[in-house]
Design a protein around this motif. Sequence first.
Motif, PDB file in Angstrom:
ATOM      1  N   GLY A 127       0.809  -1.208   0.000  1.00  0.00           N
ATOM      2  CA  GLY A 127       0.000   0.000   0.000  1.00  0.00           C
ATOM      3  C   GLY A 127       0.844   1.261   0.000  1.00  0.00           C
ATOM      4  N   ILE A 128       1.939   1.247   0.740  1.00  0.00           N
ATOM      5  CA  ILE A 128       2.816   2.418   0.798  1.00  0.00           C
ATOM      6  C   ILE A 128       3.509   2.654  -0.541  1.00  0.00           C
ATOM      7  CG2 ILE A 128       4.967   3.283   1.815  1.00  0.00           C
ATOM      8  CD1 ILE A 128       4.044   1.885   4.439  1.00  0.00           C
ATOM      9  N   LEU A 129       3.991   1.590  -1.141  1.00  0.00           N
ATOM     10  CA  LEU A 129       4.707   1.720  -2.412  1.00  0.00           C
ATOM     11  C   LEU A 129       3.768   2.022  -3.572  1.00  0.00           C
ATOM     12  CD1 LEU A 129       7.229  -1.220  -2.045  1.00  0.00           C
ATOM     13  CD2 LEU A 129       7.750   1.224  -1.969  1.00  0.00           C
ATOM     14  N   GLY A 130       2.572   1.466  -3.525  1.00  0.00           N
ATOM     15  CA  GLY A 130       1.641   1.653  -4.632  1.00  0.00           C
ATOM     16  C   GLY A 130       0.293   2.129  -4.174  1.00  0.00           C
ATOM     17  N   ALA A 131       0.245   3.054  -3.206  1.00  0.00           N
ATOM     18  CA  ALA A 131      -1.004   3.459  -2.574  1.00  0.00           C
ATOM     19  C   ALA A 131      -1.993   4.011  -3.585  1.00  0.00           C
ATOM     20  CB  ALA A 131      -0.733   4.513  -1.504  1.00  0.00           C
ATOM     21  N   GLY A 132      -3.213   3.463  -3.545  1.00  0.00           N
ATOM     22  CA  GLY A 132      -4.253   3.921  -4.445  1.00  0.00           C
ATOM     23  C   GLY A 132      -4.777   2.757  -5.203  1.00  0.00           C
ATOM     24  N   GLY A 133      -5.602   1.958  -4.611  1.00  0.00           N
ATOM     25  CA  GLY A 133      -6.078   0.740  -5.242  1.00  0.00           C
ATOM     26  C   GLY A 133      -5.950  -0.381  -4.262  1.00  0.00           C
ATOM     27  N   GLY A 134      -5.876  -1.579  -4.775  1.00  0.00           N
ATOM     28  CA  GLY A 134      -5.810  -2.720  -3.889  1.00  0.00           C
ATOM     29  C   GLY A 134      -7.159  -2.960  -3.261  1.00  0.00           C
ATOM     30  N   ARG A 171       4.748   5.599  -3.179  1.00  0.00           N
ATOM     31  CA  ARG A 171       6.145   6.016  -3.355  1.00  0.00           C
ATOM     32  C   ARG A 171       6.630   5.813  -4.787  1.00  0.00           C
ATOM     33  NH1 ARG A 171      10.591   4.548   1.225  1.00  0.00           N
ATOM     34  NH2 ARG A 171       9.677   5.644   2.997  1.00  0.00           N
ATOM     35  N   LEU A 172       6.294   4.685  -5.374  1.00  0.00           N
ATOM     36  CA  LEU A 172       6.790   4.412  -6.726  1.00  0.00           C
ATOM     37  C   LEU A 172       6.247   5.423  -7.724  1.00  0.00           C
ATOM     38  CD1 LEU A 172       6.594   0.504  -6.871  1.00  0.00           C
ATOM     39  CD2 LEU A 172       8.564   1.955  -6.337  1.00  0.00           C
ATOM     40  N   GLU A 192      14.786  -2.260 -17.848  1.00  0.00           N
ATOM     41  CA  GLU A 192      15.903  -2.522 -16.936  1.00  0.00           C
ATOM     42  C   GLU A 192      16.263  -1.290 -16.105  1.00  0.00           C
ATOM     43  OE1 GLU A 192      16.157  -5.483 -20.266  1.00  0.00           O
ATOM     44  OE2 GLU A 192      15.781  -3.317 -20.108  1.00  0.00           O
ATOM     45  N   ASP A 193      16.024  -0.089 -16.638  1.00  0.00           N
ATOM     46  CA  ASP A 193      16.269   1.137 -15.868  1.00  0.00           C
ATOM     47  C   ASP A 193      15.294   1.216 -14.687  1.00  0.00           C
ATOM     48  OD1 ASP A 193      18.258   1.933 -17.690  1.00  0.00           O
ATOM     49  OD2 ASP A 193      16.750   2.846 -19.008  1.00  0.00           O
ATOM     50  N   LEU A 194      14.029   0.876 -14.930  1.00  0.00           N
ATOM     51  CA  LEU A 194      13.056   0.852 -13.843  1.00  0.00           C
ATOM     52  C   LEU A 194      13.413  -0.212 -12.816  1.00  0.00           C
ATOM     53  CD1 LEU A 194       9.605   1.241 -15.671  1.00  0.00           C
ATOM     54  CD2 LEU A 194      11.126   3.001 -14.761  1.00  0.00           C
ATOM     55  N   GLU A 195      13.895  -1.341 -13.301  1.00  0.00           N
ATOM     56  CA  GLU A 195      14.291  -2.419 -12.391  1.00  0.00           C
ATOM     57  C   GLU A 195      15.363  -1.933 -11.410  1.00  0.00           C
ATOM     58  OE1 GLU A 195      16.173  -6.951 -12.574  1.00  0.00           O
ATOM     59  OE2 GLU A 195      15.958  -5.755 -14.400  1.00  0.00           O
ATOM     60  N   ARG A 196      16.372  -1.237 -11.900  1.00  0.00           N
ATOM     61  CA  ARG A 196      17.432  -0.721 -11.026  1.00  0.00           C
ATOM     62  C   ARG A 196      16.876   0.266 -10.003  1.00  0.00           C
ATOM     63  NH1 ARG A 196      20.491  -1.140 -15.841  1.00  0.00           N
ATOM     64  NH2 ARG A 196      19.878   0.966 -16.495  1.00  0.00           N
ATOM     65  N   GLU A 197      15.945   1.106 -10.430  1.00  0.00           N
ATOM     66  CA  GLU A 197      15.359   2.092  -9.512  1.00  0.00           C
ATOM     67  C   GLU A 197      14.541   1.397  -8.423  1.00  0.00           C
ATOM     68  OE1 GLU A 197      15.685   5.373  -9.351  1.00  0.00           O
ATOM     69  OE2 GLU A 197      17.002   5.559 -11.106  1.00  0.00           O
ATOM     70  N   ILE A 198      13.799   0.378  -8.808  1.00  0.00           N
ATOM     71  CA  ILE A 198      12.980  -0.335  -7.823  1.00  0.00           C
ATOM     72  C   ILE A 198      13.866  -1.062  -6.814  1.00  0.00           C
ATOM     73  CG2 ILE A 198      11.359  -2.252  -7.532  1.00  0.00           C
ATOM     74  CD1 ILE A 198      10.055  -1.343 -10.181  1.00  0.00           C
ATOM     75  N   TRP A 199      14.944  -1.690  -7.296  1.00  0.00           N
ATOM     76  CA  TRP A 199      15.862  -2.354  -6.373  1.00  0.00           C
ATOM     77  C   TRP A 199      16.497  -1.331  -5.427  1.00  0.00           C
ATOM     78  CZ3 TRP A 199      16.057  -6.951  -4.645  1.00  0.00           C
ATOM     79  CH2 TRP A 199      15.732  -8.058  -5.441  1.00  0.00           C
ATOM     80  N   ALA A 200      16.794  -0.152  -5.903  1.00  0.00           N
ATOM     81  CA  ALA A 200      17.356   0.880  -5.038  1.00  0.00           C
ATOM     82  C   ALA A 200      16.372   1.254  -3.933  1.00  0.00           C
ATOM     83  CB  ALA A 200      17.725   2.115  -5.861  1.00  0.00           C
ATOM     84  N   GLU A 201      15.095   1.373  -4.282  1.00  0.00           N
ATOM     85  CA  GLU A 201      14.088   1.697  -3.282  1.00  0.00           C
ATOM     86  C   GLU A 201      13.923   0.544  -2.293  1.00  0.00           C
ATOM     87  OE1 GLU A 201      11.667   3.889  -1.089  1.00  0.00           O
ATOM     88  OE2 GLU A 201      12.823   4.595  -2.819  1.00  0.00           O
ATOM     89  N   ILE A 202      13.983  -0.694  -2.788  1.00  0.00           N
ATOM     90  CA  ILE A 202      13.897  -1.858  -1.906  1.00  0.00           C
ATOM     91  C   ILE A 202      15.031  -1.826  -0.870  1.00  0.00           C
ATOM     92  CG2 ILE A 202      14.241  -4.366  -1.831  1.00  0.00           C
ATOM     93  CD1 ILE A 202      12.674  -4.534  -4.465  1.00  0.00           C
TER      94      ILE A 202
END
Length: 404
Positions: free
Chosen positions: A239-246, A262-263, A305-315
């Motif tokens: 919810g925090i990372l993708g708040a709005g739905g679920g 956040r994302l 792959e650019d998005l993948e790197r950004e998501i791993w950084a946030e993780i």
Amino acid sequence: MDQIYREKYWKPDGDPAKIVELQKKADELTAAEKAFIVKDDLWELYMKNGGTGLNASTSQESTGYYVTLPSNKVELQMLLEADRMRNAYFREFYSEKDVVMEERRLSENSPGYLFREQVGAAFYAASPYHWDVIGWMDDLKKMTKADMIEFHNRYYIPNNAVAIYVGDVKPDHIFALAEEYFGPIPRGPDVEPIRTSEPPQYAEKRMYGEGAAPTSLQMMFHTPPAGHPDAAPLTVLAGILGAGGGRGGFGGPRGGGGGTGRLEKILVREKQLAVSAAAFHRPQWYVGAFQFSGSPRLDKGVKPEDLEREIWAEIENIKTDGVTGDEIQKIKNRSEANFVRSLSFSAGLASAVGRAELHRGWRSILADNEAVQNVTNDDIKRVAVKYFVKDNSLTAVYTRTTGR
């Protein structure tokens, strides 16, 4: 028809002439059978008695049948459904099977469907979640009426069913009617839970596909099933990372979506690397899955792959620092609000309570929402460290080109 399927699909060198002859006979019998079929008889009977919303749905874990009726028609509903459970004949099996196969073909013609199906099959290597609800086309082709009768007799039994009545009803009256109409139906053998669960993954998985669907990224991680102590922190984090739905409320808190998460804030608005970015958590009966997804800004030369790197950084940031108290409280408030709002929808309430009762009992709905309220920042950091590792992940990169 069974002879046709054996000749056509089971034998590697089936006789074409024999198949044509058998098909001709089957068509003649099917045409003759129609004289004995009363089309939509059940639905028309319900409608004549004020019924609306007659429907059915199948998920990977359960099948539900629904109807909304005046409260003084409950006895009629029990009479009809008890008869349907005990005396089903499936006269239109083969025509309905053709309908399902056509649904499968339509799905296959949807851009990206076959890639998504392969991603799911690769992510769930051993358990029945390995295949979609509709099944593989090869199974549909070879399934016989005898197969379905055996399935019905195994699962459509009183001790594997739950009936939920929501509305202006008296419980004692409902229990008495249930005993009168469903009581005479013999109890069947207890249904065994799935034997093969999902084993640990042990190695990172990656998949690449091309076709007509939009370019996208998926990152999937195995998580525990519903009811596990780690399910609630993972749900809050989604919810925090993708708040709005679920989905929350009686369906159970899941967390996810896009919107104000956040994302969305980091990847879409601030860095302008993505058209969309979201996170979802889905705790299921036997397994769970946490998914990140995003669509890159191709106009800016951004790749999945650019998005993948950004998501791993946030993780990694979350593993170290966690999230803020305000972010946690926001998701808790949303979960509580969704829970309260869900009380006003009788059909949805009946469906959700029924699914819960089939698995962990209806009180699990309350327990799951309470668990969300007890989540702390330390819980979120702990589950991020535990589950968000490459050996527990599948990354799927899809690139738009042409074709399927």
